[in-house]
Scaffold this motif. Structure first.
Motif, PDB file in Angstrom:
ATOM      1  N   TRP A 151      -9.373  -2.073   5.321  1.00  0.00           N
ATOM      2  CA  TRP A 151      -8.190  -1.485   5.969  1.00  0.00           C
ATOM      3  C   TRP A 151      -8.218   0.014   5.720  1.00  0.00           C
ATOM      4  CZ3 TRP A 151      -2.518  -2.884   4.275  1.00  0.00           C
ATOM      5  CH2 TRP A 151      -1.622  -2.534   5.281  1.00  0.00           C
ATOM      6  N   LEU A 152      -8.231   0.785   6.780  1.00  0.00           N
ATOM      7  CA  LEU A 152      -8.297   2.237   6.665  1.00  0.00           C
ATOM      8  C   LEU A 152      -6.910   2.794   6.357  1.00  0.00           C
ATOM      9  CD1 LEU A 152     -10.273   4.625   6.969  1.00  0.00           C
ATOM     10  CD2 LEU A 152      -9.540   4.778   9.358  1.00  0.00           C
ATOM     11  N   CYS A 153      -6.807   3.524   5.231  1.00  0.00           N
ATOM     12  CA  CYS A 153      -5.541   4.105   4.791  1.00  0.00           C
ATOM     13  C   CYS A 153      -5.769   5.553   4.357  1.00  0.00           C
ATOM     14  CB  CYS A 153      -4.971   3.315   3.610  1.00  0.00           C
ATOM     15  SG  CYS A 153      -4.521   1.621   4.014  1.00  0.00           S
ATOM     16  N   ARG A 154      -4.692   6.311   4.237  1.00  0.00           N
ATOM     17  CA  ARG A 154      -4.747   7.694   3.781  1.00  0.00           C
ATOM     18  C   ARG A 154      -3.904   7.812   2.516  1.00  0.00           C
ATOM     19  NH1 ARG A 154      -2.825  10.614   8.082  1.00  0.00           N
ATOM     20  NH2 ARG A 154      -4.935  10.891   8.817  1.00  0.00           N
ATOM     21  N   CYS A 155      -4.450   8.499   1.513  1.00  0.00           N
ATOM     22  CA  CYS A 155      -3.709   8.748   0.276  1.00  0.00           C
ATOM     23  C   CYS A 155      -2.632   9.776   0.588  1.00  0.00           C
ATOM     24  CB  CYS A 155      -4.647   9.258  -0.803  1.00  0.00           C
ATOM     25  SG  CYS A 155      -3.780   9.731  -2.320  1.00  0.00           S
ATOM     26  N   THR A 156      -1.411   9.503   0.209  1.00  0.00           N
ATOM     27  CA  THR A 156      -0.320  10.450   0.455  1.00  0.00           C
ATOM     28  C   THR A 156      -0.350  11.605  -0.541  1.00  0.00           C
ATOM     29  OG1 THR A 156       1.181   9.071  -0.857  1.00  0.00           O
ATOM     30  CG2 THR A 156       1.200   8.752   1.534  1.00  0.00           C
ATOM     31  N   GLY A 157      -1.087  11.452  -1.630  1.00  0.00           N
ATOM     32  CA  GLY A 157      -1.190  12.522  -2.628  1.00  0.00           C
ATOM     33  C   GLY A 157      -2.177  13.607  -2.229  1.00  0.00           C
ATOM     34  N   CYS A 158      -3.403  13.202  -1.874  1.00  0.00           N
ATOM     35  CA  CYS A 158      -4.449  14.187  -1.573  1.00  0.00           C
ATOM     36  C   CYS A 158      -4.827  14.239  -0.097  1.00  0.00           C
ATOM     37  CB  CYS A 158      -5.693  13.921  -2.415  1.00  0.00           C
ATOM     38  SG  CYS A 158      -6.521  12.364  -2.018  1.00  0.00           S
ATOM     39  N   GLY A 159      -4.418  13.244   0.676  1.00  0.00           N
ATOM     40  CA  GLY A 159      -4.692  13.233   2.110  1.00  0.00           C
ATOM     41  C   GLY A 159      -6.041  12.668   2.495  1.00  0.00           C
ATOM     42  N   LYS A 160      -6.840  12.196   1.537  1.00  0.00           N
ATOM     43  CA  LYS A 160      -8.154  11.634   1.854  1.00  0.00           C
ATOM     44  C   LYS A 160      -7.996  10.226   2.404  1.00  0.00           C
ATOM     45  CE  LYS A 160     -10.839  14.374  -1.302  1.00  0.00           C
ATOM     46  NZ  LYS A 160     -11.877  14.429  -2.292  1.00  0.00           N
ATOM     47  N   THR A 161      -8.887   9.877   3.331  1.00  0.00           N
ATOM     48  CA  THR A 161      -8.863   8.515   3.872  1.00  0.00           C
ATOM     49  C   THR A 161      -9.715   7.624   2.984  1.00  0.00           C
ATOM     50  OG1 THR A 161     -10.708   9.004   5.345  1.00  0.00           O
ATOM     51  CG2 THR A 161      -8.490   9.235   6.257  1.00  0.00           C
ATOM     52  N   ARG A 162      -9.327   6.383   2.945  1.00  0.00           N
ATOM     53  CA  ARG A 162      -9.998   5.425   2.083  1.00  0.00           C
ATOM     54  C   ARG A 162      -9.911   4.044   2.712  1.00  0.00           C
ATOM     55  NH1 ARG A 162      -8.335   3.784  -3.939  1.00  0.00           N
ATOM     56  NH2 ARG A 162     -10.035   2.352  -4.262  1.00  0.00           N
ATOM     57  N   VAL A 218       0.830  -1.213   0.000  1.00  0.00           N
ATOM     58  CA  VAL A 218       0.000   0.000   0.000  1.00  0.00           C
ATOM     59  C   VAL A 218       0.861   1.260   0.000  1.00  0.00           C
ATOM     60  CG1 VAL A 218      -2.025  -1.081   1.028  1.00  0.00           C
ATOM     61  CG2 VAL A 218      -0.370   0.022   2.499  1.00  0.00           C
ATOM     62  N   GLN A 219       2.018   1.227   0.623  1.00  0.00           N
ATOM     63  CA  GLN A 219       2.905   2.384   0.604  1.00  0.00           C
ATOM     64  C   GLN A 219       3.448   2.638  -0.807  1.00  0.00           C
ATOM     65  OE1 GLN A 219       5.806   2.024   3.733  1.00  0.00           O
ATOM     66  NE2 GLN A 219       4.296   2.466   5.312  1.00  0.00           N
ATOM     67  N   ALA A 220       3.761   1.560  -1.512  1.00  0.00           N
ATOM     68  CA  ALA A 220       4.237   1.702  -2.897  1.00  0.00           C
ATOM     69  C   ALA A 220       3.140   2.263  -3.800  1.00  0.00           C
ATOM     70  CB  ALA A 220       4.726   0.359  -3.423  1.00  0.00           C
ATOM     71  N   ALA A 221       1.883   2.010  -3.455  1.00  0.00           N
ATOM     72  CA  ALA A 221       0.761   2.514  -4.248  1.00  0.00           C
ATOM     73  C   ALA A 221       0.378   3.936  -3.848  1.00  0.00           C
ATOM     74  CB  ALA A 221      -0.439   1.591  -4.096  1.00  0.00           C
ATOM     75  N   GLY A 222       1.052   4.488  -2.849  1.00  0.00           N
ATOM     76  CA  GLY A 222       0.795   5.866  -2.462  1.00  0.00           C
ATOM     77  C   GLY A 222      -0.171   6.036  -1.306  1.00  0.00           C
ATOM     78  N   PHE A 223      -0.273   5.035  -0.443  1.00  0.00           N
ATOM     79  CA  PHE A 223      -1.159   5.108   0.717  1.00  0.00           C
ATOM     80  C   PHE A 223      -0.373   4.911   2.004  1.00  0.00           C
ATOM     81  CE2 PHE A 223      -4.068   4.142  -2.681  1.00  0.00           C
ATOM     82  CZ  PHE A 223      -5.183   4.886  -2.363  1.00  0.00           C
ATOM     83  N   GLU A 224      -0.912   5.477   3.068  1.00  0.00           N
ATOM     84  CA  GLU A 224      -0.321   5.322   4.395  1.00  0.00           C
ATOM     85  C   GLU A 224      -1.353   4.609   5.276  1.00  0.00           C
ATOM     86  OE1 GLU A 224       0.707   8.169   8.203  1.00  0.00           O
ATOM     87  OE2 GLU A 224       0.201   9.072   6.286  1.00  0.00           O
ATOM     88  N   PRO A 225      -1.029   3.423   5.819  1.00  0.00           N
ATOM     89  CA  PRO A 225      -1.979   2.722   6.691  1.00  0.00           C
ATOM     90  C   PRO A 225      -2.256   3.527   7.960  1.00  0.00           C
ATOM     91  CG  PRO A 225      -0.228   1.256   5.975  1.00  0.00           C
ATOM     92  CD  PRO A 225       0.176   2.630   5.578  1.00  0.00           C
ATOM     93  N   LEU A 226      -3.516   3.582   8.369  1.00  0.00           N
ATOM     94  CA  LEU A 226      -3.908   4.303   9.575  1.00  0.00           C
ATOM     95  C   LEU A 226      -4.216   3.361  10.736  1.00  0.00           C
ATOM     96  CD1 LEU A 226      -6.229   7.008   7.984  1.00  0.00           C
ATOM     97  CD2 LEU A 226      -3.827   7.231   8.679  1.00  0.00           C
ATOM     98  N   GLU A 227      -4.210   2.075  10.473  1.00  0.00           N
ATOM     99  CA  GLU A 227      -4.450   1.074  11.513  1.00  0.00           C
ATOM    100  C   GLU A 227      -3.644  -0.174  11.198  1.00  0.00           C
ATOM    101  OE1 GLU A 227      -8.685   0.696  11.290  1.00  0.00           O
ATOM    102  OE2 GLU A 227      -8.623  -0.570   9.518  1.00  0.00           O
ATOM    103  N   LEU A 228      -3.583  -1.095  12.142  1.00  0.00           N
ATOM    104  CA  LEU A 228      -2.844  -2.343  11.938  1.00  0.00           C
ATOM    105  C   LEU A 228      -3.495  -3.162  10.837  1.00  0.00           C
ATOM    106  CD1 LEU A 228      -2.094  -3.408  15.615  1.00  0.00           C
ATOM    107  CD2 LEU A 228      -0.521  -2.375  13.969  1.00  0.00           C
ATOM    108  N   TYR A 229      -2.701  -3.939  10.144  1.00  0.00           N
ATOM    109  CA  TYR A 229      -3.167  -4.778   9.039  1.00  0.00           C
ATOM    110  C   TYR A 229      -4.190  -5.794   9.542  1.00  0.00           C
ATOM    111  CZ  TYR A 229      -2.851  -8.165   5.188  1.00  0.00           C
ATOM    112  OH  TYR A 229      -3.122  -9.009   4.155  1.00  0.00           O
ATOM    113  N   PRO A 230      -5.429  -5.770   9.016  1.00  0.00           N
ATOM    114  CA  PRO A 230      -6.471  -6.680   9.498  1.00  0.00           C
ATOM    115  C   PRO A 230      -6.535  -8.016   8.768  1.00  0.00           C
ATOM    116  CG  PRO A 230      -7.429  -5.102   8.008  1.00  0.00           C
ATOM    117  CD  PRO A 230      -5.964  -4.764   8.110  1.00  0.00           C
ATOM    118  N   GLY A 231      -5.843  -8.148   7.668  1.00  0.00           N
ATOM    119  CA  GLY A 231      -5.923  -9.352   6.844  1.00  0.00           C
ATOM    120  C   GLY A 231      -6.232  -8.943   5.409  1.00  0.00           C
ATOM    121  N   ALA A 232      -5.965  -9.834   4.480  1.00  0.00           N
ATOM    122  CA  ALA A 232      -6.065  -9.488   3.057  1.00  0.00           C
ATOM    123  C   ALA A 232      -7.485  -9.183   2.603  1.00  0.00           C
ATOM    124  CB  ALA A 232      -5.479 -10.613   2.214  1.00  0.00           C
TER     125      ALA A 232
END
Length: 142
Positions: free
Chosen positions: A105-116, A87-101
């Motif tokens: 999984w709540l993440c934040r876009c490093t480009g625009c800052g929106k959570t997804r 997810v980091q390589a795709a431009g996201f920052e995890p906001l919580e521990l990895y829950p499973g595949a």
């Protein structure tokens, strides 16, 4: 625990056998049968009752349930590290521990800052990108 040479051919006493089982984390629940027979014991770590053999305990083999849990925990740590890098390589920052595949999984876009909320399984098959950033890029291209 390596068995002393004097034990290698002689029948073990109950105390010697109990000491071997204790060394690998078992508490015997019944009298010692012999080194090759199953011996009802309780794991001192997880509490599970099983029937290990003294001959296996002499080789250092402990509780199967504990061993299985340790192996699965190591796999989860490795999977979390791979998913985090993905997810980091795709431009996201995890906001919580990895829950499973397959779990959200709540993440934040490093480009625009929106959570997804993403699912790693879906992202691996369909690709992972931020829809808000894609909309900005298509507007810039026009």
């Amino acid at each position: 625990m390596a068995a002393p040479k004097s034990w290698s051919r002689d029948r073990l006493t109950d105390d010697q056998a109990a000491a071997i089982m204790k060394a690998v984390g078992y508490k015997p629940l019944e009298p010692y049968p012999n080194s090759r027979a199953p011996w009802r014991c309780r794991c001192t770590e997880c509490g599970e009752i099983s029937t290990p053999r003294v001959i296996n305990a002499r080789m250092g083999r402990g509780c199967r349930a504990c061993s299985r849990r340790q192996m699965l925990a190591a796999r989860r740590v490795a999977a979390a590290a791979v998913a985090d890098a993905f997810v980091q390589a795709a431009g996201f920052e995890p906001l919580e521990l990895y829950p499973g595949a397959a779990a959200p999984w709540l993440c934040r876009c490093t480009g625009c800052g929106k959570t997804r909320v993403i699912r790693v399984n879906s992202a691996r098959t369909r690709g992972l990108s931020c829809s808000a950033c894609l909309g900005d890029r298509s507007a810039d291209a026009a």
